[in-house]
Enzyme design. Sequence first.
Site, short mmCIF file in Angstrom:
data_model
loop_
_atom_site.label_atom_id
_atom_site.label_comp_id
_atom_site.label_asym_id
_atom_site.label_seq_id
_atom_site.Cartn_x
_atom_site.Cartn_y
_atom_site.Cartn_z
N THR A 145 24.80 -17.43 -22.91
CA THR A 145 23.41 -17.81 -23.17
C THR A 145 22.53 -16.57 -23.34
O THR A 145 22.85 -15.49 -22.83
CB THR A 145 22.90 -18.64 -21.96
OG1 THR A 145 21.48 -18.69 -22.00
CG2 THR A 145 23.29 -18.03 -20.62
N ASP A 146 21.38 -16.77 -24.01
CA ASP A 146 20.43 -15.65 -24.13
C ASP A 146 19.73 -15.35 -22.80
O ASP A 146 19.12 -14.30 -22.63
CB ASP A 146 19.38 -15.94 -25.22
CG ASP A 146 18.53 -17.20 -24.97
OD1 ASP A 146 18.83 -17.94 -24.01
OD2 ASP A 146 17.59 -17.43 -25.75
N TYR A 171 21.32 -19.63 -12.39
CA TYR A 171 22.14 -20.01 -13.56
C TYR A 171 22.48 -18.79 -14.41
O TYR A 171 23.64 -18.52 -14.70
CB TYR A 171 21.39 -21.04 -14.42
CG TYR A 171 21.96 -21.21 -15.81
CD1 TYR A 171 23.22 -21.75 -16.01
CD2 TYR A 171 21.23 -20.81 -16.94
CE1 TYR A 171 23.76 -21.90 -17.29
CE2 TYR A 171 21.75 -20.96 -18.22
CZ TYR A 171 23.02 -21.50 -18.39
OH TYR A 171 23.55 -21.64 -19.65
#
Length: 349
Positions: A145-146, A171
């Site tokens: 993810t970014d 996360y």
Amino acid sequence: MEDNKNSALKGSGNFTILITGGCGFIGSHVVRHFVKKYPQYRIINVDKLTYAANPEYLKDIETQPNYTFIQADVCDHPAMEDIFRQYGIDAVIHLAAESHVDRSITDPFAFARSNVMGTLTLLQTAKTHWKKEDYPRHLFYQISTDEVYGELHFGEEPFRETTPYDPRSPYSASKASADHFVRAFHHTYGLPVRISNCSNNYGPCQYPEKLIPVIINSIVNRKPLPVYGKGENIRDWLYVEDHARAIDLVFHKGRNGETYNIGGNNEWQNIELVRLLIEITDRLLGRPAGDSLPLITFVTDRPGHDLRYAIDASRIKNELGWQQQMTFRQGLEKTVVWYLKQENKTKTL
Ligand SMILES: NC(=O)c1ccc[n+]([C@@H]2O[C@H](COP(=O)([O-])OP(=O)(O)OC[C@H]3O[C@@H](n4cnc5c(N)ncnc54)[C@H](O)[C@@H]3O)[C@@H](O)[C@H]2O)c1
């Protein structure tokens, strides 16, 4: 572009790909894409079936001869060993993860377990089963993810592949940690790996706890539309099938040891996105324009809520020729139509 020497396609007869998390949002689109486009590959979908999974998403392809589903936890080392041994796994596309930032704030252990230990378990299993001389045939592809890059402020340059990791939620910390293990296995053992970091995906089949489905479902049911803080946070949005196509390109044409950023060049403040969803959903429901605007309800901000993410996707565009195909309006309309159909199905049950 021709497959380069690192391509996982070389010698692809009886090529078997393990896709993890294939019953989740992005995973279901990736599984369908590979099963349909590459009948010569055997696709093994391993998913633990958490609350976020729904095997119904793959009903249309479940009887395809090149598709197998196995319910298993990627943290279960003996189970992963069995799957590698029994199916002769050649490549892994690893999506299985706990994915909701809010849940990571209340239960970070679940994220460390599935996202970090799950990735490490798969890496270790691949390292044990793949012989070094066969590495040109193998690939461990980590879907990331970014959010691992941290937070941007207004006017700052978008994230590049060289941007240092600076995760700020449990996360993103778990995803960053997993990515570091993937790179460590490349540097230490030479394992053939690739990573891609993508911005926010949207589209059909997303579990209705994430912003877009929450807003659509709340509009339909005339419930308050919860918007964090003042709705100023900015995210870049990409249609999920454009992500699946990017994953296909990185898988077949990317270079080992490399990272590819994937994004939609499509930044929206949350509040503007909510207004756009109101416009589309009210129209599709036959309600007067702006009918649902009064439902917007600002709620206490998420702790540590990153202000802005933005992606510079020029590497995957320039080196691999990736282009997104879906415009935001078209993609949102398709998404809203899909959720409206789901609502109708639930009501007629
Ligand atoms: N959604 C996004 O916008 C986005 C953007 C960039 C990257 N990603 C990454 O893409 C991947 C998929 O995201 P998503 O939004 O589809 O998530 P999702 O929550 O919809 O699906 C995750 C899937 O993984 C499975 N899973 C979770 N833990 C597991 C375990 N221990 N063993 C086996 N299966 C397990 C779940 O059952 C579920 O089917 C994740 O790795 C996420 O970090 C997501």
